[in-house]
Design an enzyme around this catalytic site. Sequence first.
Site, PDB file in Angstrom:
ATOM      1  CE  LYS A 189      -1.364   0.612   6.638  1.00  0.00           C
ATOM      2  NZ  LYS A 189      -0.636   1.633   5.851  1.00  0.00           N
ATOM      3  CD  GLU A 265      -6.794  -9.977  -5.629  1.00  0.00           C
ATOM      4  OE1 GLU A 265      -5.899 -10.404  -6.380  1.00  0.00           O
ATOM      5  OE2 GLU A 265      -7.963 -10.357  -5.704  1.00  0.00           O
ATOM      6  CB  CYS A 300      -0.145  -6.805  -9.169  1.00  0.00           C
ATOM      7  SG  CYS A 300      -1.789  -6.327  -9.691  1.00  0.00           S
ATOM      8  CD  GLU A 399       5.482  -8.266  -7.755  1.00  0.00           C
ATOM      9  OE1 GLU A 399       5.569  -8.365  -6.518  1.00  0.00           O
ATOM     10  OE2 GLU A 399       4.409  -8.060  -8.348  1.00  0.00           O
TER      11      GLU A 399
END
Length: 504
Positions: A189, A265, A300, A399
């Site tokens: 997906k 992750e 990331c 973040e």
Amino acid sequence: MTSLAHFEKLAGAIKLPHQAIIEGRLVASSTGATFDNISPRNGQVINQIALCGEADVDTAVASARRAFEDQRWRKLHYRDKKRIMFRLADLMERDLEAIALLETLDSGKPIRDTTAFDVPSAIRSLRYYAEALDKVHGEVGPETSDRFSYAVHEPLGVIAAIMPWNFPLHLTMWKVAPALAMGNSIVLKPAELTSMSALKLGELALEAGVPPGVLNVITGKGSVAGKAMALHMDVDMLTFTGSGPVGRMLMKYSADSNLKRVSLELGGKSPHIVFKDCPDLDAAAAHAAFGIFYNQGEVCTAGSRLLVEAEVHDKFLEKVVAAGKGFVAGDPLEPKTNFGAMVSEVQMKSVLGYIDTAKQDGAALALGGNRVRAETGGYFVEPTVFDGVMPDATIAKEEIFGPVLAVTTFRGADQALKIANDTIFGLASGAWTSDMTLAHRCARELKAGLVWINGWDACDITMPFGGFKQSGVGREGGVEGLKTCLETKTIMLDQMPAELELSV
Ligand code: NAD
């Protein structure tokens, strides 16, 4: 020679993928529902994508299960699996420009990055795992006179992969290639913002000879289709790249269903340390700017916290700001553009919100800070640098996933390492120094899955990738990436007792 006109023409001519892929067929969602696919380049709706729901997930998982149980892929000789995977890589190379274009239209990344990095890197990962698939062996136990023990690896079964939008194809291949190589079936997906490269991959896989049902692609919302995959009782493993909050939910979904394996992750807030004995301040500044502004900071491993030793702070900040000015927002379809659009309006507003917070917190704006190119309808935020950021400020802790660099000054290695490790994340880290002893100390003491010394963002499919702490669970890349997609079975053959042998 490519040009903006060339890519605009191609964008008008190319068929934009929009249907899910289940059991080798391109299909609408079972309800016929679709959702708008908006290009961040100009805010325009470019096509309608199948809005898959629970029923479609059920069909896709059933298709993957059938393919696994009848072994249409798994039982192929490893030479044949390898040949098909290499053929897929060749087809991707054939269609490289078209795939890069789909990725740019979906994500707002510059076409020069999707043609030079995203698609070639996905092809490299595919070839790496195709090449490695016959090099994973079991083991034989210690010799004894009465027993022969050995352990073999078997594919896990049905693997559900849920993807983010920042490197859609590149990160998809980190999951799909090892899963395929080890003989699993997959339900993939893509993120709802960036569906097209995964759909194209699914089509090319069929053309390459991957049997129907082995690679299914479901498009739609995470909260519906993604959740249904994560809760599914017939999925053996969930492999996810994305945000921490969704990662947490997935672990709960696994616990609430069949305890499927979960590999995560997740995000980061990576510290990039520049010591006063940095061997090359110009190179470090170029890496610091690249580390936060490449891919509009939607990375990331972005080096979003720049820690600079007081003695070189002023000189270094000047160089970083100069390097940052080299990233100029432009039309992602223009081949010269090196800095594109944020992936969505929501993401752009979130980044601008962090910029406002930093200003309110008293950080000193050294570069950027604004939305730009608003007249295009696209979602562009310029490269932004804040100096004098306190280690506990919001932009040093959270973040942002955008082009916002937080610069903090430190004095001495103890303080640098303390600030660097004072985070819930542990994905990447880096340090610049000429002192080998200090370099080794940083490598040992930085609590992160990746440590770069005198460089930044050197990722390579041949090496493990993943995070400490809340940056993830498990590793991708390298041989470890293959083992994630396997079960291990231990077999022990006891020697038959002599009397039994006689009675036979
Ligand atoms: P996200 O978590 O919002 O979405 C990721 C995927 O999860 C999407 O496909 C989405 O549809 C799906 N999803 C959302 N809600 C779900 C639910 N309830 N159940 C199941 N699936 C659901 O992340 P994003 O915004 O696409 O990506 C940005 C994040 O990803 C950042 O935090 C970034 O650091 C992280 N990221 C990590 C890595 C890494 O390798 N560590 C790489 C890239 C991005």
